[in-house]
Write a protein that holds these residues in place. Structure first.
Motif, mmCIF file in Angstrom:
data_model
loop_
_atom_site.group_PDB
_atom_site.id
_atom_site.type_symbol
_atom_site.label_atom_id
_atom_site.label_comp_id
_atom_site.label_asym_id
_atom_site.label_seq_id
_atom_site.Cartn_x
_atom_site.Cartn_y
_atom_site.Cartn_z
ATOM 1 N N ALA A 41 16.290 -57.422 72.345
ATOM 2 C CA ALA A 41 15.083 -57.782 72.615
ATOM 3 C C ALA A 41 15.128 -59.387 73.210
ATOM 4 O O ALA A 41 14.295 -59.692 74.128
ATOM 5 C CB ALA A 41 14.226 -57.585 71.660
ATOM 6 N N ALA A 42 15.878 -60.080 72.209
ATOM 7 C CA ALA A 42 16.033 -61.720 72.569
ATOM 8 C C ALA A 42 16.642 -61.896 73.705
ATOM 9 O O ALA A 42 16.244 -62.651 74.498
ATOM 10 C CB ALA A 42 16.403 -62.408 71.305
ATOM 11 N N MET A 80 14.331 -61.269 76.750
ATOM 12 C CA MET A 80 13.312 -62.344 76.933
ATOM 13 C C MET A 80 14.044 -63.490 77.583
ATOM 14 O O MET A 80 13.353 -64.324 78.197
ATOM 15 C CB MET A 80 12.623 -62.503 75.676
ATOM 16 N N ASN A 81 15.268 -63.744 76.985
ATOM 17 C CA ASN A 81 15.819 -65.227 77.386
ATOM 18 C C ASN A 81 16.210 -64.888 78.989
ATOM 19 O O ASN A 81 16.254 -66.080 79.602
ATOM 20 C CB ASN A 81 17.150 -65.224 76.629
ATOM 21 N N CYS A 112 14.643 -54.912 69.419
ATOM 22 C CA CYS A 112 14.586 -55.714 68.513
ATOM 23 C C CYS A 112 15.421 -55.392 67.278
ATOM 24 O O CYS A 112 15.833 -56.000 66.478
ATOM 25 C CB CYS A 112 13.068 -55.997 68.140
ATOM 26 N N ARG A 145 5.153 -54.647 79.514
ATOM 27 C CA ARG A 145 5.089 -54.857 78.203
ATOM 28 C C ARG A 145 6.235 -55.483 77.501
ATOM 29 O O ARG A 145 7.582 -55.179 77.751
ATOM 30 C CB ARG A 145 4.798 -53.533 77.182
ATOM 31 N N GLY A 146 6.097 -56.435 76.569
ATOM 32 C CA GLY A 146 7.452 -56.969 76.185
ATOM 33 C C GLY A 146 7.212 -56.963 74.379
ATOM 34 O O GLY A 146 6.374 -56.467 73.979
ATOM 35 N N PRO A 147 8.419 -57.394 73.860
ATOM 36 C CA PRO A 147 8.413 -57.371 72.332
ATOM 37 C C PRO A 147 7.005 -57.730 71.575
ATOM 38 O O PRO A 147 6.695 -58.847 72.132
ATOM 39 C CB PRO A 147 9.604 -57.964 71.751
ATOM 40 N N LEU A 148 6.527 -57.272 70.638
ATOM 41 C CA LEU A 148 5.317 -57.811 69.778
ATOM 42 C C LEU A 148 5.490 -58.099 68.503
ATOM 43 O O LEU A 148 5.594 -59.442 68.048
ATOM 44 C CB LEU A 148 4.098 -56.547 69.938
ATOM 45 N N THR A 187 22.808 -61.618 68.577
ATOM 46 C CA THR A 187 21.309 -61.753 69.604
ATOM 47 C C THR A 187 20.860 -60.307 69.572
ATOM 48 O O THR A 187 21.865 -59.269 69.703
ATOM 49 C CB THR A 187 21.708 -62.313 70.853
ATOM 50 N N SER A 188 19.741 -59.924 69.440
ATOM 51 C CA SER A 188 19.054 -58.906 69.588
ATOM 52 C C SER A 188 18.893 -58.443 71.277
ATOM 53 O O SER A 188 18.982 -59.446 72.049
ATOM 54 C CB SER A 188 17.868 -58.596 68.671
#
Ligand SMILES: Cc1cc2nc3c(=O)[nH]c(=O)nc-3n(C[C@H](O)[C@H](O)[C@H](O)COP(=O)(O)OP(=O)(O)OC[C@H]3O[C@@H](n4cnc5c(N)ncnc54)[C@H](O)[C@@H]3O)c2cc1C
Ligand code: FES
Lengths: 369, 79
Positions: free
Chosen positions: B20-21, B24-25, B64, B39-42, B17-18
């Motif tokens: 970033a993921a 978010m999870n 990411c 801000r979150g990953p774009l 898993t990255s």
């Protein structure tokens, strides 16, 4: 060991080039900034690795002090993001961006997703997200049915692509619709509807990662690297393949990689498909007025459209507002402003990504081990 | 399964898993902008730098482009 052929980018173009160069007996080094091969489309697939060549993954190339007889640039493309009110909210992500995050472990099961923007990628993303368990509420393509029908009709010349398109058809697809603003947990579309969603996955097509080609002084024409029949750029010994020479999908990237790696002329006519995509998915003028004076354009430095209203070039905007001077070095706002304001790309300076000194040293080792 | 610390809380995250993921999870955003927006990953592919976090004490890492490792400690600007 000194390498004959150094390839930057391990997507379909770079992988095809590596296989071809290996086949004709070259010592090959393949570099990519991801942790494995595959590029954008085959991100996270297994079984792509090529034996008998040197590989450096998780390695970002930021300058071109590489010592080899042939350098093949296969850096691919990124998504074009256009500013609109709310586009900096955390639930607004790229279309390919969300897909990449899901491939990297983001849980999407049961999440409501609006896919929007432009290009064939939207349908591919919608299909992949549904497969992963997302509820795709809407796929909104800004292009009109008129131009899409043109795209469909002309596809007879590319049979494999028709099959792809049919497999990806979705009943939630709407043409001539685009997002006009986002608020936490929802998005307002141009046809007036407001949709609740966990994610707005939004990208307005692809733009090539030209930084290294520009740094090397390769000739750029109409936004792409110009190459001859063997994929060689205007700089001797430097070749470019894949999205760098025109946005045309995976088959074009592989054919060009094969040509550059084997040092033979390109087979097949891919230019027509590139042109067809460009025409069918041309961005409409209305998208230029989505951003309001208080909408952020440069996300790194929080520069609003109003702050750069009086500027007439990227350079001026940089000097007066720091627009484009943040960590992404103008990759996001620069591409947006090329569309919004018609500003041409700025010159590229080394390093093309922010890097630590340690990384630069690592790269020197890669180049001259 | 690697066990990592996100803003002080332990999570078991599937390998590969990255960062970033994983963030978010766990419902975290990533960096805070100059004006204080979360801000979150774009882009999800290393281009936009919106997913920057501090990883094992090293600031400005792109979440990411990094996979989780057992024992990793990640902190975000807002935490
Ligand atoms: C986000 C995204 C998602 C996509 N998803 C799909 C899809 O689902 N289906 C589909 O048909 N097409 C998809 N496409 C289009 C597809 O990527 C192209 O058709 C095709 O893969 C192009 O191949 P390529 O080899 O030119 O580039 P890419 O596949 O983009 O590969 C380029 C590689 O070079 C690396 N790179 C770039 N610069 C550097 C550097 N300085 N140092 C080190 N490495 C570098 C990149 O990280 C990348 O791995 C997607 C494109 C994008 C941008
Ligand atoms: S999400 Fe864009 S750099 Fe990580």
């Amino acid at each position: 060991m000194r390498h004959d052929t150094v390839i930057i980018g391990a997507g379909p173009g770079g992988l095809a080039a590596a296989r071809a160069a290996k086949r004709i007996g070259k010592r090959v080094l393949l570099i990519d900034d991801n942790w494995g091969p595959g590029g954008q489309i085959w991100r996270g697939y297994s079984g792509l690795d090529i034996d008998g060549i040197d590989k450096r993954y998780s390695t970002q190339v930021s300058d071109l002090d590489l010592d080899c007889e042939q350098l093949i640039l296969a850096c691919g493309a990124r998504e074009l993001f256009l500013p609109f009110p709310g586009w900096t909210l955390p639930h607004v992500v790229g279309a390919g961006g969300l897909q990449a995050l899901v491939k990297a472990g983001l849980k999407i099961q049961g999440k409501r997703v609006v896919v929007a923007g432009s290009g064939p990628l939207l349908l591919a993303v919608a299909a992949n997200l549904s497969k992963a368990g997302a509820e795709v509420v809407l796929v909104a393509e800004q292009a009109s049915w008129g131009s899409l029908v043109g795209f469909g009709v002309s596809l007879w010349r590319w049979p494999e692509k028709i099959i792809q398109a049919a497999g990806l058809a979705t009943s939630r697809f709407r043409a001539s619709v685009w997002p006009v603003s986002a608020e936490p947990g929802r998005v307002v579309m141009s046809d007036g509807q407001t949709l609740q969603c966990d994610y707005l996955a939004c990208g307005f097509g692809l733009v090539p990662n030209l930084e290294l080609a520009m740094l090397a002084g390769c000739k750029i024409e109409s936004g792409f690297v110009s190459v001859d029949a063997m994929q060689e750029t205007s700089v001797r010994g430097i070749y470019a393949v894949g999205e760098l020479t025109g946005i045309g999908g995976v088959e074009k990237a592989e054919a060009e990689g094969e040509a550059a790696g084997s040092r033979t002329a390109l087979r097949g006519n891919h230019g027509a498909f590139v042109e067809l995509l460009r025409q069918c998915f041309a961005l409409r003028e209305e998208l230029k007025s989505l951003a309001k004076p208080d909408t952020i354009v440069c996300r790194c430095e929080d520069v609003t459209l109003g702050k750069i209203a009086a500027c007439s070039s990227k350079r001026e905007a940089k000097l007066q507002t720091r627009c484009g001077m943040g960590a992404c070095q103008g990759r996001i706002c620069g591409s947006a402003l090329e569309f919004l304001r018609g500003w041409p790309p700025d010159t590229v300076r080394q390093p093309v990504h922010p890097v630590s000194v340690q990384d630069l040293l690592k790269q020197k080792e890669t180049a001259n081990p | 399964m690697p066990r990592i610390k996100l803003n002080g809380t332990l999570y078991d995250v599937p390998a590969q898993t990255s960062v970033a993921a994983a963030l978010m999870n766990a419902c975290f955003t990533a960096r805070q902008s100059i004006e204080g927006e979360a801000r979150g990953p774009l882009c999800g592919m290393g281009i936009c730098f919106e997913c920057r976090v501090t990883v094992d004490g090293i600031a400005y890492e792109r979440g990411c482009q990094l996979q989780v490792r057992d024992g990793m400690e990640v902190t975000t600007d807002a935490a």
